[in-house]
Scaffold this active site. Structure first.
Site, short mmCIF file in Angstrom:
data_model
loop_
_atom_site.label_atom_id
_atom_site.label_comp_id
_atom_site.label_asym_id
_atom_site.label_seq_id
_atom_site.Cartn_x
_atom_site.Cartn_y
_atom_site.Cartn_z
N LYS A 1 0.84 -1.20 0.00
CA LYS A 1 0.00 0.00 0.00
C LYS A 1 0.88 1.25 0.00
CE LYS A 1 -3.71 2.08 2.82
NZ LYS A 1 -4.37 2.08 4.15
N SER B 1 -9.35 1.69 3.26
CA SER B 1 -8.53 2.47 2.37
C SER B 1 -7.48 1.66 1.61
CB SER B 1 -7.85 3.60 3.13
OG SER B 1 -6.94 3.09 4.08
N SER C 1 -9.16 -0.46 7.55
CA SER C 1 -8.66 -0.25 6.19
C SER C 1 -8.08 -1.48 5.50
CB SER C 1 -7.60 0.85 6.19
OG SER C 1 -8.23 2.09 6.30
C1 LIG Z 1 -4.74 6.11 10.12
O1 LIG Z 1 -3.56 5.45 9.90
C2 LIG Z 1 -3.70 4.19 9.37
C3 LIG Z 1 -2.35 3.65 9.28
O2 LIG Z 1 -1.45 4.34 10.07
C4 LIG Z 1 -4.41 4.25 8.01
O3 LIG Z 1 -4.69 2.99 7.52
C5 LIG Z 1 -5.66 4.99 8.16
O4 LIG Z 1 -6.23 5.12 6.92
C6 LIG Z 1 -5.40 6.33 8.79
N1 LIG Z 1 -6.64 7.02 8.88
C7 LIG Z 1 -6.77 8.31 8.91
C8 LIG Z 1 -8.15 8.82 8.96
O5 LIG Z 1 -5.83 9.05 8.91
#
Ligand SMILES: *[C@@H]1O[C@H](CO)[C@@H](O)[C@H](O)[C@H]1NC(C)=O
Ligand SMILES: *[C@@H]1O[C@H](CO)[C@@H](O)[C@H](O)[C@H]1NC(C)=O
Length: 621
Positions: free
Chosen positions: A211, A287, A311
Site C-alpha cells: 500500500k 482504504s 482499512s
Molecule cells: C490512520 O492510519 C492508518 C495507518 O497508520 C491508516 O490505515 C488509516 O487510513 C489512517 N486514517 C486516517 C483517517 O488518517
C-alpha cells in the site's frame, strides 16, 4: 438552548454494566444524518466548511445530529483516559501451536510457518473442476523449484496483466506506482538464486504489493495524495518491507488507496478509483483498496495494507480475500506514514489463510512497538495440520449487533458460523458488547485528532487545491475536535478495554460479519470529486473498531456471496496476542467455504497447472 441543548450521556460505572445475553443495555443503530454527496455538491459543501464561522457552525450541527456531542463531546464518563491500546503479554492457553524462537530471522520464521501447513492434496488443483483456485505462495515456490517457470517469467506476465488491467475498458487503477525495470531486476536475481538451487525462503520470487502508505524503495510514498511525498521523502524501506525483501520476495509496487486513508470506499480522484475485480462497477472498499484488489485479481498472492479503522479488513471483505490485522505492536510501525498513532498498524491481505500465515511469519517481530511490558510477548504459529483436534472453542456473539447488517450478509454469516460450530462441535455464546456506537464515535474523534496533528507540520506548504474534495470535507471535521472530546474518547477506550477483557473470560473470540453491506456501486459522479456517503461508510466500519481502538487481533475470511455475486466476509476478533488461534479458526472457516468461491470477473492466472510439475528431462535442484 439551541445548539448545545442536549442531554449528554452519563455513563454508568463499568462494573455495573451487564455483559450477559440478558443485559438491558440499548444497542444504538447508527442513525447517520448526512445525505450522500458527490460532484458539485461535495465541492459546495467543502467550500462552505472552509468558511471560518459558517464552517465551524455546520460542523457542530453535524456532530450534534450524529450524536457525537451527546455520546462523546459532552458525555460524563467517570473512568480515567487510556491513551494507547497496548496490551501486556498474557500467556493465552492456545491449542495446537508451535512456539517461535525469539532470535529467529524472518526467513527462519517463514520456514517454521511452512512446517505448520498441511500438504495440499494434489488433486485439489488437478481436478479443480468448477472450483476456482488461487495460486498460493507454495504453488509459486513449487513451480520455481520444479523449473516449470521462473520468477522472471512470472514478473513479465505480471507486467502484461497490470498493463491490460489499466486499459480504458477495465481501468482497474490497482497501482499508484510500479517500475518495470526494478521489478525485472529483482526477478532476475531471484531466478538466479533458484537456478543455483539457493532460494532464501518460499517467498523467494513471490510477488508482493505494498500500500502506498508504507515506505518501499525506489518509490515515493504518496499516501494516495498529490502532495505528501513532496513534504516527506522516502529514503529507505519500511521495516516490514525490509523483512519481506530479506526473504526474497519481489516488491512489485505501490498500490492505490483512499487519499490519506480518510475514507473506506477506495475512490481516489487523483490516481483513479480501484474497481472491484468481482464486478468492476462496484467499489473495492478502502482504504487499502489496491492491495485487496490485486490479491483478488490474482496479481499477487499477498499484499500489505495498513488498518487504522478497518482499512485492511473492509476491502478484503468486499473483494473476497483474507484480511489479517495482528495485535497492536506485533508489526513495526517504522516506515509507515504517521497519519495516526494509536489505532493504525500494517496488516496483511492474502488469497488464503495459509499465505496470510507465511506473510505474518515474515513481518511479525518479538519486540513490540512501545510495549511497556517487562516480559516480551511470545510468538506462536497455528499448527494448521491439526485444526480438527481443537476442542471447546467458544464464539461470543452479540445478536443485535450481528444482525445490524443487510439480510444477505446476516444470513450468510450466520449460516457459515452454524456450519463451523456443527462441524467442529464448537459453541456460540450470546453476549452483550455494550456501547458499540459510542465506541465508533470515540474512535472517530481519536483518529481525527491524530490525523490533524500528523498533518499539522505540513499545513503551511499544503495547497488545498491539491486535495480531493471529500478529503477536504473530512479534514474540516477532523480538525474540529477539542481536547475535551479527545479525552472523553480515551475514557471510552478505557471502558471498552475493560468490557472486552471481561467478554474474553467467557469466550475465545468475538464473531461478527466483517461489514454491514457488500460492495456498492461506484457511481460516475464520484470519480472526480470523491463522494461523501457516511451511511454506507458507517455500515462498512460497524464491526471494525475493536481491532483498531483496542488493538485486538482480527481476521476476515470470505464465507459466501450475495445474489449479485459480491463477496461476504466473516470476522473473528481475538484476545491480545492470540493470532495463532485466530488463524486456526479462520482456516477452519475457509476450509468449509472455499468450495463455493467463484472466480472474479477480472482475474489473471500468472501460473499454469503444468508449471507446477517437474519438467521432463529436468532434474530437481
Ligand atoms: C490512520 O492510519 C492508518 C495507518 O497508520 C491508516 O490505515 C488509516 O487510513 C489512517 N486514517 C486516517 C483517517 O488518517
Ligand atoms: C437476529 O435475526 C435472526 C433472524 O432474523 C433472529 O432469529 C434473531 O432473533 C435476531 N436476533 C436478535 C438479537 O435480534
Amino acid at each position: 438552548m439551541g445548539l448545545f441543548d442536549l442531554k449528554a450521556k452519563v455513563y454508568k460505572p463499568v462494573n455495573e454494566v451487564n455483559l450477559g445475553a440478558d443485559s438491558d443495555e440499548t444497542y444504538i443503530h447508527a442513525n447517520v444524518k448526512a445525505p450522500r454527496m458527490a460532484g458539485i455538491l461535495v465541492k459546495v459543501f467543502a467550500w462552505l466548511l472552509e468558511l471560518r464561522l459558517v464552517g465551524a457552525f455546520i460542523v457542530e450541527i453535524l456532530k450534534r445530529n450524529n450524536l457525537v456531542h451527546k455520546l462523546v463531546s459532552f458525555a460524563n464518563v467517570s473512568e480515567p483516559p487510556l491513551f494507547t491500546p497496548t496490551h501486556a503479554w498474557e500467556d493465552n492457553v492456545e491449542q495446537q501451536v508451535c512456539l517461535i524462537k525469539s532470535n529467529s530471522t524472518p526467513a527462519d520464521r517463514v520456514a517454521q510457518a511452512i512446517d505448520c501447513l498441511p500438504e495440499r492434496k494434489e488433486n485439489a488443483i488437478n481436478n479443480s473442476g468448477s472450483n476456482f483456485h488461487r495460486w498460493t505462495i507454495k504453488d509459486y515456490y513449487r513451480a520455481y523449484c520444479s523449473r516449470g517457470t521462473t520468477p522472471l517469467l512470472v514478473a513479465k506476465r505480471f507486467l502484461a496483466a497490470v498493463k491490460e488491467s489499466s486499459e480504458p475498458n477495465l481501468n482497474m487503477s490497482f497501482f499508484i506506482n510500479y517500475d518495470a525495470e526494478d521489478i525485472l531486476r529483482q526477478a532476475e536475481e531471484s531466478t538466479l538464486r533458484h537456478e543455483r538451487g539457493t532460494p532464501i525462503s518460499v517467498l523467494d520470487g513471490v510477488l508482493v504489493a505494498v500500500k502506498d502508505e508504507i515506505d518501499c524503495m525506489p518509490y515515493p510514498t504518496t499516501g494516495g495524495t498529490k502532495w505528501l511525498h513532496k513534504a516527506r521523502s522516502c529514503t529507505e524501506d519500511a521495516y516490514c518491507v525490509r523483512q519481506l525483501r530479506s526473504c526474497g520476495a519481489i516488491l512489485v509496487g505501490k498500490t492505490n488507496m483512499h487519499e490519506i486513508g480518510a475514507g473506506t470506499s477506495g475512490i481516489n480522484p487523483h490516481y483513479g478509483s480501484t474497481r472491484n475485480p468481482y464486478n468492476i462497477d462496484k467499489i473495492s472498499g478502502g482504504s487499502s483498496s489496491g492491495s485487496a484488489a490485486v490479491v483478488c485479481a490474482g496479481l499477487c498472492p499477498v499484499a500489505l495494507g495498513v488498518d487504522g479503522g478497518g482499512s485492511v479488513r473492509i476491502p478484503a471483505s468486499l473483494c473476497g480475500v483474507v484480511g489479517f490485522k495482528p495485535t497492536f505492536g506485533r508489526v513495526s510501525h517504522s516506515g509507515i506514514l504517521p497519519l495516526n498513532w494509536t489505532v493504525g498498524m500494517a496488516g496483511i491481505l492474502a488469497g488464503t489463510i495459509e499465505d496470510a500465515l507465511i506473510t505474518y511469519a515474515a513481518i511479525c517481530h518479538h519486540i513490540p512497538f512501545r510495549q511497556p511490558t517487562p516480559s516480551l510477548p511470545e510468538i506462536t504459529f497455528p499448527l494448521l495440520t491439526s485444526t480438527n483436534s481443537i476442542s471447546n472453542i467458544k464464539f461470543a456473539k452479540y445478536g443485535k449487533w450481528f444482525n445490524d447488517s443487510t439480510e444477505d450478509v446476516r444470513s450468510c454469516c450466520e449460516n457459515a458460523l452454524d456450519m463451523l460450530c456443527k462441524h467442529h462441535g464448537w459453541k456460540t455464546v450470546e453476549v452483550t458488547v455494550p456501547e458499540i456506537e459510542e465506541m465508533r464515535l470515540a474512535h472517530y474523534a481519536t483518529i481525527a485528532s491524530e490525523c490533524t496533528a500528523a498533518l499539522a507540520p505540513h499545513l503551511a506548504k499544503l495547497d488545498f487545491a491539491e486535495m480531493g474534495w471529500d478529503v477536504r470535507v473530512a479534514y474540516q471535521v477532523y480538525r474540529s475536535f477539542h481536547s475535551r472530546e479527545y479525552l472523553n474518547a480515551q475514557r471510552i477506550r478505557n471502558r471498552q478495554m475493560h468490557f472486552h477483557r471481561e467478554i474474553f473470560k467467557t469466550a475465545d473470540v468475538i464473531v461478527t460479519p466483517t461489514t454491514g453491506v457488500t460492495a456498492y456501486p461506484l457511481q460516475s459522479d464520484a470519480l472526480n470529486t470523491g463522494e461523501l456517503d457516511y451511511i454506507n461508510g458507517a455500515a462498512l466500519v460497524r464491526f471494525m473498531i475493536a481491532g483498531n481502538f483496542l488493538g485486538l487481533p482480527t481476521v476476515t475470511v470470505m464465507v459466501g456471496c450475495n445474489k449479485e455475486g459480491m463477496p461476504i466476509g466473516l470476522q473473528f476478533i481475538g484476545r491480545p496476542w492470540s493470532e495463532a488461534t485466530l488463524l486456526h479458526l479462520a482456516y477452519a472457516m475457509q476450509a468449509l467455504c472455499s468450495k463455493s468461491y467463484k472466480k472474479p470477473m477480472v482475474f489473471y492466472d500468472l501460473l499454469k497447472k503444468e508449471e507446477l510439475l517437474p519438467r521432463n528431462g529436468m532434474t530437481k535442484a
